[in-house]
Design a protein around this motif. Structure first.
Motif, PDB file in Angstrom:
ATOM      1  N   PRO A   2      17.743 -11.098 -26.865  1.00  0.00           N
ATOM      2  CA  PRO A   2      16.363 -11.534 -26.610  1.00  0.00           C
ATOM      3  C   PRO A   2      15.873 -11.119 -25.225  1.00  0.00           C
ATOM      4  O   PRO A   2      14.717 -10.755 -25.062  1.00  0.00           O
ATOM      5  CB  PRO A   2      16.445 -13.058 -26.728  1.00  0.00           C
ATOM      6  N   ILE A  48      25.623 -12.525 -31.032  1.00  0.00           N
ATOM      7  CA  ILE A  48      25.302 -11.223 -30.444  1.00  0.00           C
ATOM      8  C   ILE A  48      26.302 -10.909 -29.348  1.00  0.00           C
ATOM      9  O   ILE A  48      26.595 -11.739 -28.488  1.00  0.00           O
ATOM     10  CB  ILE A  48      23.869 -11.226 -29.863  1.00  0.00           C
ATOM     11  N   LEU A  76      13.988   1.320 -24.487  1.00  0.00           N
ATOM     12  CA  LEU A  76      13.982   2.146 -25.699  1.00  0.00           C
ATOM     13  C   LEU A  76      12.699   1.841 -26.452  1.00  0.00           C
ATOM     14  O   LEU A  76      12.482   0.709 -26.855  1.00  0.00           O
ATOM     15  CB  LEU A  76      15.181   1.797 -26.589  1.00  0.00           C
ATOM     16  N   ALA A  95       5.043  -8.713 -26.523  1.00  0.00           N
ATOM     17  CA  ALA A  95       4.923  -7.252 -26.477  1.00  0.00           C
ATOM     18  C   ALA A  95       3.845  -6.715 -27.416  1.00  0.00           C
ATOM     19  O   ALA A  95       3.321  -5.627 -27.198  1.00  0.00           O
ATOM     20  CB  ALA A  95       6.266  -6.620 -26.813  1.00  0.00           C
ATOM     21  N   PHE A 142      18.196  -1.502 -34.501  1.00  0.00           N
ATOM     22  CA  PHE A 142      17.456  -0.471 -33.799  1.00  0.00           C
ATOM     23  C   PHE A 142      16.496   0.209 -34.774  1.00  0.00           C
ATOM     24  O   PHE A 142      16.846   0.492 -35.909  1.00  0.00           O
ATOM     25  CB  PHE A 142      18.415   0.569 -33.221  1.00  0.00           C
ATOM     26  N   THR A 143      15.303   0.451 -34.300  1.00  0.00           N
ATOM     27  CA  THR A 143      14.308   1.067 -35.180  1.00  0.00           C
ATOM     28  C   THR A 143      14.202   2.570 -34.969  1.00  0.00           C
ATOM     29  O   THR A 143      13.507   3.242 -35.697  1.00  0.00           O
ATOM     30  CB  THR A 143      12.929   0.453 -34.951  1.00  0.00           C
ATOM     31  N   VAL A 194       6.229  -5.012 -22.523  1.00  0.00           N
ATOM     32  CA  VAL A 194       6.560  -3.793 -23.265  1.00  0.00           C
ATOM     33  C   VAL A 194       7.792  -4.090 -24.117  1.00  0.00           C
ATOM     34  O   VAL A 194       8.769  -4.632 -23.614  1.00  0.00           O
ATOM     35  CB  VAL A 194       6.875  -2.621 -22.303  1.00  0.00           C
ATOM     36  N   ALA A 195       7.695  -3.742 -25.406  1.00  0.00           N
ATOM     37  CA  ALA A 195       8.828  -3.989 -26.305  1.00  0.00           C
ATOM     38  C   ALA A 195       9.898  -2.939 -26.088  1.00  0.00           C
ATOM     39  O   ALA A 195       9.602  -1.785 -25.777  1.00  0.00           O
ATOM     40  CB  ALA A 195       8.353  -3.963 -27.748  1.00  0.00           C
ATOM     41  N   ASN A 220      13.924  -8.807 -35.653  1.00  0.00           N
ATOM     42  CA  ASN A 220      14.664  -7.626 -36.065  1.00  0.00           C
ATOM     43  C   ASN A 220      15.699  -7.293 -35.001  1.00  0.00           C
ATOM     44  O   ASN A 220      15.373  -7.012 -33.861  1.00  0.00           O
ATOM     45  CB  ASN A 220      13.690  -6.462 -36.217  1.00  0.00           C
ATOM     46  N   ARG A 221      16.925  -7.372 -35.358  1.00  0.00           N
ATOM     47  CA  ARG A 221      17.982  -7.072 -34.389  1.00  0.00           C
ATOM     48  C   ARG A 221      18.569  -5.680 -34.622  1.00  0.00           C
ATOM     49  O   ARG A 221      19.641  -5.366 -34.160  1.00  0.00           O
ATOM     50  CB  ARG A 221      19.095  -8.097 -34.486  1.00  0.00           C
ATOM     51  N   ASP A 224      13.793  -1.571 -27.740  1.00  0.00           N
ATOM     52  CA  ASP A 224      14.600  -1.652 -28.959  1.00  0.00           C
ATOM     53  C   ASP A 224      16.018  -2.124 -28.660  1.00  0.00           C
ATOM     54  O   ASP A 224      16.979  -1.391 -28.846  1.00  0.00           O
ATOM     55  CB  ASP A 224      14.619  -0.272 -29.628  1.00  0.00           C
ATOM     56  N   HIS A 225      16.128  -3.315 -28.168  1.00  0.00           N
ATOM     57  CA  HIS A 225      17.439  -3.910 -27.917  1.00  0.00           C
ATOM     58  C   HIS A 225      17.575  -5.163 -28.768  1.00  0.00           C
ATOM     59  O   HIS A 225      16.582  -5.714 -29.242  1.00  0.00           O
ATOM     60  CB  HIS A 225      17.591  -4.281 -26.442  1.00  0.00           C
ATOM     61  N   TYR A 226      18.800  -5.620 -28.920  1.00  0.00           N
ATOM     62  CA  TYR A 226      18.985  -6.752 -29.823  1.00  0.00           C
ATOM     63  C   TYR A 226      19.198  -8.073 -29.116  1.00  0.00           C
ATOM     64  O   TYR A 226      19.180  -9.116 -29.742  1.00  0.00           O
ATOM     65  CB  TYR A 226      20.133  -6.471 -30.808  1.00  0.00           C
ATOM     66  N   VAL A 281      10.010   1.129 -29.204  1.00  0.00           N
ATOM     67  CA  VAL A 281      10.164   0.593 -30.556  1.00  0.00           C
ATOM     68  C   VAL A 281       9.321   1.413 -31.517  1.00  0.00           C
ATOM     69  O   VAL A 281       8.180   1.759 -31.217  1.00  0.00           O
ATOM     70  CB  VAL A 281       9.720  -0.886 -30.592  1.00  0.00           C
ATOM     71  N   ASP A 282       9.895   1.735 -32.636  1.00  0.00           N
ATOM     72  CA  ASP A 282       9.169   2.479 -33.665  1.00  0.00           C
ATOM     73  C   ASP A 282       8.334   1.484 -34.469  1.00  0.00           C
ATOM     74  O   ASP A 282       8.809   0.840 -35.386  1.00  0.00           O
ATOM     75  CB  ASP A 282      10.170   3.203 -34.574  1.00  0.00           C
ATOM     76  N   LEU A 298       8.945 -14.750 -22.096  1.00  0.00           N
ATOM     77  CA  LEU A 298       9.864 -13.683 -22.462  1.00  0.00           C
ATOM     78  C   LEU A 298       9.004 -12.498 -22.915  1.00  0.00           C
ATOM     79  O   LEU A 298       8.158 -12.652 -23.803  1.00  0.00           O
ATOM     80  CB  LEU A 298      10.759 -14.184 -23.605  1.00  0.00           C
ATOM     81  N   ALA A 299       9.252 -11.345 -22.332  1.00  0.00           N
ATOM     82  CA  ALA A 299       8.386 -10.183 -22.609  1.00  0.00           C
ATOM     83  C   ALA A 299       8.371  -9.821 -24.090  1.00  0.00           C
ATOM     84  O   ALA A 299       7.337  -9.412 -24.627  1.00  0.00           O
ATOM     85  CB  ALA A 299       8.851  -9.001 -21.781  1.00  0.00           C
ATOM     86  N   SER A 300       9.502  -9.989 -24.749  1.00  0.00           N
ATOM     87  CA  SER A 300       9.563  -9.569 -26.157  1.00  0.00           C
ATOM     88  C   SER A 300       8.627 -10.392 -27.032  1.00  0.00           C
ATOM     89  O   SER A 300       8.146  -9.910 -28.057  1.00  0.00           O
ATOM     90  CB  SER A 300      11.000  -9.683 -26.667  1.00  0.00           C
ATOM     91  N   VAL A 302       8.754  -0.688 -38.120  1.00  0.00           N
ATOM     92  CA  VAL A 302       8.733  -2.154 -38.200  1.00  0.00           C
ATOM     93  C   VAL A 302       7.692  -2.610 -39.206  1.00  0.00           C
ATOM     94  O   VAL A 302       7.963  -3.445 -40.073  1.00  0.00           O
ATOM     95  CB  VAL A 302       8.445  -2.762 -36.802  1.00  0.00           C
ATOM     96  N   ALA A 344      15.061  -7.348 -25.250  1.00  0.00           N
ATOM     97  CA  ALA A 344      14.165  -6.841 -26.296  1.00  0.00           C
ATOM     98  C   ALA A 344      12.751  -6.605 -25.780  1.00  0.00           C
ATOM     99  O   ALA A 344      11.878  -6.188 -26.532  1.00  0.00           O
ATOM    100  CB  ALA A 344      14.141  -7.817 -27.474  1.00  0.00           C
ATOM    101  N   GLY A 345      12.513  -6.906 -24.537  1.00  0.00           N
ATOM    102  CA  GLY A 345      11.202  -6.643 -23.944  1.00  0.00           C
ATOM    103  C   GLY A 345      11.334  -6.598 -22.438  1.00  0.00           C
ATOM    104  O   GLY A 345      12.261  -7.187 -21.881  1.00  0.00           O
ATOM    105  N   PHE A 346      10.422  -5.865 -21.810  1.00  0.00           N
ATOM    106  CA  PHE A 346      10.465  -5.758 -20.352  1.00  0.00           C
ATOM    107  C   PHE A 346       9.076  -5.991 -19.797  1.00  0.00           C
ATOM    108  O   PHE A 346       8.074  -5.721 -20.461  1.00  0.00           O
ATOM    109  CB  PHE A 346      10.945  -4.371 -19.913  1.00  0.00           C
TER     110      PHE A 346
END
Lengths: 497, 263
Positions: A335, A430, A354, B95, B249-250, A328-329, B246-247, A331-333, A356-357, B90-92, A361, A338-340
């Motif tokens: 790495p 970061i 959070l 996703a 917030f959206t 699951v994405a 993209n770093r 909205d964090h910056y 993601v919109d 990595l999940a991101s 994107v 940014a996903g869980f």
């Protein structure tokens, strides 16, 4: 005294102690007393704190209702409640009003005389809304007798439901009655082998017999097991108390045996046993529902089919909970954040997730989806867990000219050997999460290349490994090189594959 | 023997002239990758009820190629499970795979973190348990008939004995799934017995460099893959577009209600 402040009360009584209202304390005291009242009547129900409803039927040969009243007051006094009052009537509401009298310690309303008993009393005793009560008073209705003088249909449509319910209560129609206490059901089996047993096959044979009996009892009473407890004893010494949670309630002995087998296989018993107990520690009512019938025999739906439940139970029993996940994405910056991995079974999201919109994107950053003849952009990172600490060699011109973190590395150790960095990105710096675990990192994507190492040769000589340079790296290798500013160290957090 | 040779020849001809040489039944067993250039090369190894071995160094591009294929498979309604033996994903990165409510993309993790250098938290013994558990789970997942593709990532501990191989093969024959085994290996050793085909990966030049405002922000080499099956081999080079994550917030940011101090 009402409206007296604590200071004023303290002035009168210096030993006064302030205690805040504790609902739990009252409830516990009520439960304790209710357990004692069971001795006098089989049906006891608790209402709000301090109010009990007790079935007083069939006491003719047990001394009558008078004896019950005396016994009740005596029992309450023994537990410190010396100002108890008892009311006996045909319906619960009338009995409650009868118990509220202050003149006598107990009041008995003759059978069928509830309405007559309540008739002269004020309507303020009825559970009415303030507005309804004011309206009735405004109409000159002061007593229950006056209230009942009007037919019920006269109130329908003109007043709310509270007035109609109060009318029924005043008429002696109260559906409430004390309930019978629930009998504690226990589903358990014990088997004393008589001799020591350590073979899995024999153990399963014993467990199967026990499960057959347990599941038969569950099915007969319409229950399904939600949790099992297997206790293994060696000469009366309990050495294993194993709790097994079931993903889906079941009274299928084959399924339960499968779960027990997997549990024993994944975590074998530490020693041999001579007796075993099997307890259904949690169970619920069996619910029947129509399952969807797949069109294709081979097709299995991932949502709710029996075979998937069994599969998940197997995986959970052997590998642990929450091993089956979906990405699951978030909205964090960073790495990592940014996903869980969301567990498939519980679907519980972490608190910091959070959403993601995606529209945003796709609209402003370009679609991430693969094209007809192209791969998804970017490389896939495979992490090193934990991050691998490495030595780096920095550019000579940058050394001594600025802070360590502003220099670009030119060579790196990876798995014990030096490699030249042929290309490297500018750092993505970061920082954040200062409210939890502070993160201050510089992320580089470095391309390691298998070439003669001019810069690193000096270091290789120092390590005495010049003659043993047999790299296992391919022509190119991309790694995620990170400088952790908090620890002032370099790490390879993963490789791009 | 002759029948096998004819079957191989038909598959070769099918690649040259698609849709003419394989029967409808055989075609249905082939899992198309969804990327035309990959289909031409990978189709012979991505077959239901068969096992394929994807081999390359730890950084060779094999998982990147596989991710795109997974996304396409999910978009067409196939259910995929990835057995991440050592919790390296990595999940991101994943996703966006399987998010369209069509096919599912699930990952089976080890449930505990283990590193790849043998420095496991719980000693040497447990790192082999991860592989053992992964192989056991792989067999269970194939036999469940719930997944169309099972991906088994064994990292650099990819030892599949002939016994395990036989078990997996037998499970595959009774299911409708395809098994993809990922291994980090630089050796050119032949694939294990019974594998439906082997695909080797490595990074080569040209290397794409995405320039940012003050320097390079992304580096992506080209991926080369060689497919070996039944004594035949084919190679393919694919490039990957650089991706600068993209770093920002959206979601709509919380309005900043701070005001400057007056005076």
């Amino acid at each position: 005294m009402p409206a007296m402040t604590f200071t004023e009360a303290r002035a009168i009584c210096s030993s006064l102690i302030w205690r805040a209202y504790d609902d739990k304390l009252y409830k516990n005291a009520q439960k304790k007393l209710a357990r004692e009242l069971i001795a006098l009547s089989p049906r006891v129900s608790c209402a709000e704190p301090g109010i009990f409803f007790i079935d007083a039927e069939g006491l003719g040969r047990l001394g009558g209702e008078g004896k019950l009243c005396r016994d009740l007051l005596k029992l309450a006094s023994c537990h410190g409640f010396v100002d108890g009052r008892v009311g006996i009537a045909s319906c619960a509401f009338a009995a409650r009003i009868a118990s509220a009298g202050t003149k006598k310690r107990w009041t008995m309303v003759p059978p069928g005389q509830d309405v007559h008993f309540m008739a002269p009393l004020s309507i303020d005793l009825l559970p009415l809304a303030a507005e309804s009560r004011a309206n009735l008073h405004g109409l000159g209705v002061k007593t229950i007798e006056q209230f009942l003088a009007l037919p019920r249909p006269a109130f329908v449509g003109r007043f709310g439901d509270d007035v109609l319910r109060a009318y029924d209560l005043a008429s002696g129609l109260d559906s409430f009655s004390p309930t019978l206490p629930e009998v504690d059901r226990v589903f358990q089996c014990a088997f004393d082998v008589g001799s020591s047993m350590d073979s899995l096959k024999e153990t399963l044979f014993v467990l199967k017999s026990m499960l057959d009996r347990l599941t038969a009892a569950l099915r007969t009473q319409g229950f399904v097991a939600e949790e099992l407890t297997a206790r293994f004893l060696n000469d009366d010494e309990l050495f294993e108390d194993r709790l097994i949670k079931l993903l889906r309630p079941s009274n299928n002995s084959r399924f339960l045996l499968d779960v027990l087998r997997l549990s024993l296989e994944s975590k074998p018993l530490t020693r041999e046993f001579t007796a075993v107990q099997l307890v259904v520690s949690r169970f619920s009512k069996e619910v029947f529902e129509q399952i969807s019938v797949p069109n294709n025999e081979k097709e299995v739906r991932l949502d709710d089919s029996e075979s998937i439940t069994l599969l998940m139970q197997r995986l959970t029993t052997r590998l642990g909970e929450d091993v089956l996940v979906r990405p699951v994405a978030s909205d964090h910056y960073t790495p990592e954040a940014a996903g869980f991995w969301q567990p498939v079974l519980t679907r519980a999201n972490p608190a910091c997730l959070l959403p993601v919109d995606r529209d945003y994107v796709d609209r402003y950053l370009g679609s991430y989806a693969p094209g007809k003849d192209s791969l998804m952009p970017g490389l896939v990172l495979k992490r090193h867990v934990p991050a691998m600490p490495v030595f780096v060699q920095l550019t000579e011109e940058s050394l001594g000219q600025g802070p360590l973190e502003s220099s670009l590395p030119t060579a790196v150790t990876y798995k014990g050997q030096w490699y030249r960095i042929s290309r490297i990105t500018i750092p993505e710096r970061i920082s954040g999460m200062w409210w939890e675990v502070p993160v201050r990192k510089s992320y580089y994507v470095a391309l390691l290349e298998r070439k003669e190492l001019s810069l690193a040769a000096r270091n290789i000589r120092e390590f005495g490994r010049k003659g043993k340079l047999q790299t296992v790296l391919p022509s190119f290798m991309t790694v995620l090189l990170v400088f952790d500013h908090q620890e002032r160290s370099w790490f390879v957090e993963g490789v791009f594959d | 023997m002759v029948q096998v040779g004819v079957a191989n020849l038909r598959r070769e001809l099918e690649q040259l002239f698609p849709g003419k040489w394989l029967s409808a039944k055989e075609s249905a067993r082939v899992l198309k990758s969804g990327v035309e250039s990959l289909d031409a090369v990978l189709s012979p190894v991505l077959i239901r009820r068969h096992m394929s071995e994807w081999v390359g160094s730890a950084s060779s591009g094999k998982t990147t190629v596989l991710r795109t294929i997974c996304a396409n498979w999910c978009a067409t309604g196939l259910n995929i499970i990835y057995i991440d033996t050592f919790d390296r994903l990595l999940a991101s990165d994943w996703a966006l795979v399987g998010t369209e409510n069509k096919g599912r993309f699930w990952v089976l993790r080890s449930g505990d973190c283990a590193d790849l250098d043998g420095q496991t938290r719980y000693g040497q013994h447990h790192k082999y348990d991860y592989v053992k558990n992964a192989l056991w789970a792989c067999e269970q997942l194939i036999r469940s008939h719930a997944f169309d593709v099972v991906i088994l990532d064994l990292a650099d501990r990819g030892v599949i004995t002939s016994n395990i191989n036989a078990r997996l093969k037998r499970s595959l024959e009774r299911s409708n799934a395809s098994l993809v085994v990922l291994r980090d290996d630089d050796s050119t050793s032949s694939s294990f017995a019974g594998s439906g085909g082997r695909v080797d990966f490595n990074f080569i030049e040209p290397i794409k460099v995405e320039q940012g405002v003050s320097g390079p922000v992304a580096i992506v080499p080209t991926i080369r893959s060689n497919v070996f099956k039944a004594g035949l081999s084919k190679s393919l080079e694919v490039s990957v577009a650089p991706y600068v994550p993209n770093r920002l917030f959206t979601h709509s940011p919380v309005p900043d209600r701070r005001t400057s101090k007056k005076g």
